[in-house]
Write a protein that holds these residues in place. Sequence first.
Motif, mmCIF file in Angstrom:
data_model
loop_
_atom_site.group_PDB
_atom_site.id
_atom_site.type_symbol
_atom_site.label_atom_id
_atom_site.label_comp_id
_atom_site.label_asym_id
_atom_site.label_seq_id
_atom_site.Cartn_x
_atom_site.Cartn_y
_atom_site.Cartn_z
ATOM 1 N N MET A 1 0.717 -1.219 -0.092
ATOM 2 C CA MET A 1 0.139 0.391 -0.221
ATOM 3 C C MET A 1 0.521 1.407 -0.107
ATOM 4 S SD MET A 1 -2.636 0.935 2.903
ATOM 5 C CE MET A 1 -3.411 -0.112 2.766
ATOM 6 N N THR A 2 0.228 2.367 -0.900
ATOM 7 C CA THR A 2 1.304 3.392 -0.826
ATOM 8 C C THR A 2 1.024 4.460 -0.184
ATOM 9 O OG1 THR A 2 1.489 2.972 -3.362
ATOM 10 C CG2 THR A 2 1.568 5.573 -2.729
ATOM 11 N N ALA A 3 2.194 4.803 0.513
ATOM 12 C CA ALA A 3 1.368 5.714 1.908
ATOM 13 C C ALA A 3 1.205 6.663 1.394
ATOM 14 C CB ALA A 3 3.195 6.194 2.060
ATOM 15 N N ALA A 4 0.593 7.572 2.627
ATOM 16 C CA ALA A 4 -0.037 8.470 2.119
ATOM 17 C C ALA A 4 0.633 9.838 2.178
ATOM 18 C CB ALA A 4 -1.329 9.195 3.522
ATOM 19 N N PRO A 5 -0.101 11.127 1.705
ATOM 20 C CA PRO A 5 1.484 12.685 1.444
ATOM 21 C C PRO A 5 0.561 13.060 3.058
ATOM 22 C CG PRO A 5 -1.022 12.762 0.425
ATOM 23 C CD PRO A 5 -1.279 11.411 0.468
ATOM 24 N N PRO A 6 2.216 13.954 3.448
ATOM 25 C CA PRO A 6 1.645 14.063 4.979
ATOM 26 C C PRO A 6 1.004 15.305 4.827
ATOM 27 C CG PRO A 6 4.161 14.209 3.786
ATOM 28 C CD PRO A 6 3.554 14.186 2.449
ATOM 29 N N PRO A 7 0.446 14.624 6.419
ATOM 30 C CA PRO A 7 -0.840 15.779 6.531
ATOM 31 C C PRO A 7 -0.988 17.834 6.248
ATOM 32 C CG PRO A 7 0.199 15.648 8.589
ATOM 33 C CD PRO A 7 1.210 14.600 7.267
ATOM 34 N N VAL A 8 -1.498 18.476 6.478
ATOM 35 C CA VAL A 8 -1.366 20.103 6.065
ATOM 36 C C VAL A 8 -1.556 20.813 7.461
ATOM 37 C CG1 VAL A 8 -2.070 22.039 4.733
ATOM 38 C CG2 VAL A 8 -2.083 19.302 3.889
ATOM 39 N N PHE A 322 10.312 8.748 -1.612
ATOM 40 C CA PHE A 322 10.944 8.353 -0.764
ATOM 41 C C PHE A 322 9.896 8.588 0.382
ATOM 42 C CE2 PHE A 322 13.061 12.661 -0.114
ATOM 43 C CZ PHE A 322 12.332 13.020 1.430
ATOM 44 N N ASP A 323 9.514 7.596 1.454
ATOM 45 C CA ASP A 323 8.945 8.009 2.679
ATOM 46 C C ASP A 323 9.735 8.050 3.530
ATOM 47 O OD1 ASP A 323 7.062 6.401 1.003
ATOM 48 O OD2 ASP A 323 6.749 4.893 1.682
ATOM 49 N N PHE A 324 8.930 8.602 5.024
ATOM 50 C CA PHE A 324 9.732 9.047 6.264
ATOM 51 C C PHE A 324 8.757 8.995 7.025
ATOM 52 C CE2 PHE A 324 10.148 12.823 8.848
ATOM 53 C CZ PHE A 324 11.958 12.110 8.846
ATOM 54 N N GLU A 325 9.000 8.588 8.093
ATOM 55 C CA GLU A 325 7.691 8.414 9.229
ATOM 56 C C GLU A 325 6.234 7.469 9.047
ATOM 57 O OE1 GLU A 325 8.303 8.678 12.616
ATOM 58 O OE2 GLU A 325 10.593 8.056 12.025
ATOM 59 N N GLY A 326 6.619 7.486 7.814
ATOM 60 C CA GLY A 326 4.759 6.598 7.398
ATOM 61 C C GLY A 326 4.331 7.815 6.526
ATOM 62 N N PHE A 327 5.160 8.300 5.802
ATOM 63 C CA PHE A 327 4.352 9.419 4.963
ATOM 64 C C PHE A 327 4.790 8.932 3.324
ATOM 65 C CE2 PHE A 327 2.869 11.025 9.013
ATOM 66 C CZ PHE A 327 1.142 11.043 8.422
ATOM 67 N N ARG A 328 4.188 9.415 2.649
ATOM 68 C CA ARG A 328 5.294 9.606 1.288
ATOM 69 C C ARG A 328 5.699 11.062 0.961
ATOM 70 N NH1 ARG A 328 5.064 6.270 -3.015
ATOM 71 N NH2 ARG A 328 6.034 3.895 -1.210
ATOM 72 N N ILE A 329 6.524 10.994 0.940
ATOM 73 C CA ILE A 329 7.248 12.952 0.105
ATOM 74 C C ILE A 329 7.710 12.140 -1.629
ATOM 75 C CG2 ILE A 329 9.187 14.075 0.423
ATOM 76 C CD1 ILE A 329 9.143 13.501 3.529
ATOM 77 N N GLU A 330 6.781 13.478 -1.849
ATOM 78 C CA GLU A 330 7.288 12.814 -3.506
ATOM 79 C C GLU A 330 8.308 13.569 -4.905
ATOM 80 O OE1 GLU A 330 5.768 10.984 -5.083
ATOM 81 O OE2 GLU A 330 3.803 10.245 -4.087
#
Length: 435
Positions: A1-8, A322-330
Motif C-alpha cells: 500500500m502506498t503511504a499517504a502524503p503528509p498532513p497539512v 521516499f517514505d518518512f515516518e509513514g508518509f510519502r514525499i514525492e
Amino acid sequence: MTAAPPPVAPGVPVLGNALRMMGDVQQFLVDTYRRMGPVYRVRALNQAFVIMAGAEANRFLLDRGEAAFTSEESFGGLDREFGMRVHVLRGRPHRHLRRILATGLSRDLLAARWDRVTAETGRLLDGWAGRSTVPVVDACQRLAAAQLSIAYTGASSAARFETLRSAFELVLDVTIAGKWPAATLRWPAYRRARAEIHRFAREALAERAAAGPRDGVPDLLDQALAATDEDGAPYPLDVRAGMALQGYFAGVNTVAYLYSFMIDVLVRHPDVLARVTDEVDAAGPLTFDRLRDLPALHGLVMETLRVYPPAPGSARTAAETFDFEGFRIERGQRVLVATCVTHQLPEHFPDPHRFDLDRDFAAGRRAGVYAPFSVGGHTCLGAGMTQVLAVATVAMLVRRLRLTPTARRPLRITATPGPNPGGRFKVSVSPRALR
C-alpha cells in the motif's frame, strides 16, 4: 500500500502559514512539530513545503541527504547570480569543492591575521561608543563583514558593504524565502550592484595573482586561484569569483545575526553579562590562544546558537520519492528539514527554555541533534570560524563597552533573509574603562 502524503498544517486563507513563518520561524517549527508530529506540509503565499523535523529527520539528512535531496531549486540563485557553485553540487564534485573551500575558510586564517582582525574590531567597536544609539543588526553586519573579509582575503570590504549586503539579501529573499518574484532580479539597480560585485571579485583575484599570497598566508583568494575541479581542470572564472565571495557572503548575515542575538542575551540576562564580563576581565591579554580558556564565553556562543540558530532548517528538493515516518514525499517536492527543532526538545536538552552557559553539548553533537549549522554534507563551511570569532568579538565588546537596551520590549524576530532581531533592536552604548 502506498503511504499517504503528509498532513497539512492549519493556516489562514490565502496566506497559509506565511505570517508565522515570516516571524520567529524556529518557534513556529517547534510548535507545529509538537502539534503535527515529525512530518507535515505548510503553505506560505505561493510556496508549499514538506517539513521534516525531529531527531529522525536530522538522522535522515545525515545518512541519506546526499541521495534523497538536491539543492538546485533552493540555492541555485547563488550559483546563477554569483557563481557560488558549492551550494548546488552533489556527490564527488561537491565533496571536492568543499575540501578546497574548507582550507580557504579555516579558523587558522584568523590565527594568522589575529592582530589585524582585532585591530579593526576594536576600531569599529570604539565607533559604537560615539553614537547615542546603535542599530544592532546593521552594526553587527558591518562588523562581521569587515572581520571576515580581512581574515579570508586580507583586505576590508567596508567600501562595498552596502552593495554586497543589498544584493546578497535580495537573492536570498527571492530564491529561498520567496518573498519577491524572480523578476525582481532583473531590476536595473540590482543588475548594477551584481555587476559591481562581479567586478570586485575578479579584480581581487587579478591583484592577488600578480602579487602572491598576502602576509605570506594562503587564503581564500589563493585557494580560488589554484583550484581545479575533481578531474583536474581549472574552474571557470565565474566559479573562482564565487569562491572569493563566499567569505563576504557569510559575514553579511549568518555571523552578524549570531552577534546580534548574543547582544540581546547580554542585555536581557544581567547574570550572563556579569559572568562573561568577570571571565574576560580576568583573562589578561586577548590572544588567539587565550580564547580556548574562556568557558563562559564559549557557553554563551553555543547556547545562543541553540536558542537562536542561524539556519533553523535546510531547504532542499526531493531528488527521489521516499517514505518518512509513514508518509510519502514525492520527487520534486520542496522540503525543509527543520534541523534545529531538536534544540527545544527536553529529551535532548533538559529545561530547554532556560539559558544555560554550562549546558553540555557533547552528546547532542554526537547524536546530530545540536545542529545550528545543519548536519551532513551541506553543513556550513564557516562554522568553526564563526564560533571562534564570536568568542573573540564578545570578549572585546564586554571589555570595551557598556550596552543597555533603548526600550524594554519583547524580542521580535524576523525570518528574512535569515532569523534576526530586526531593525528596531537598538542599544545605548557607553565606553567601559579597560582593566
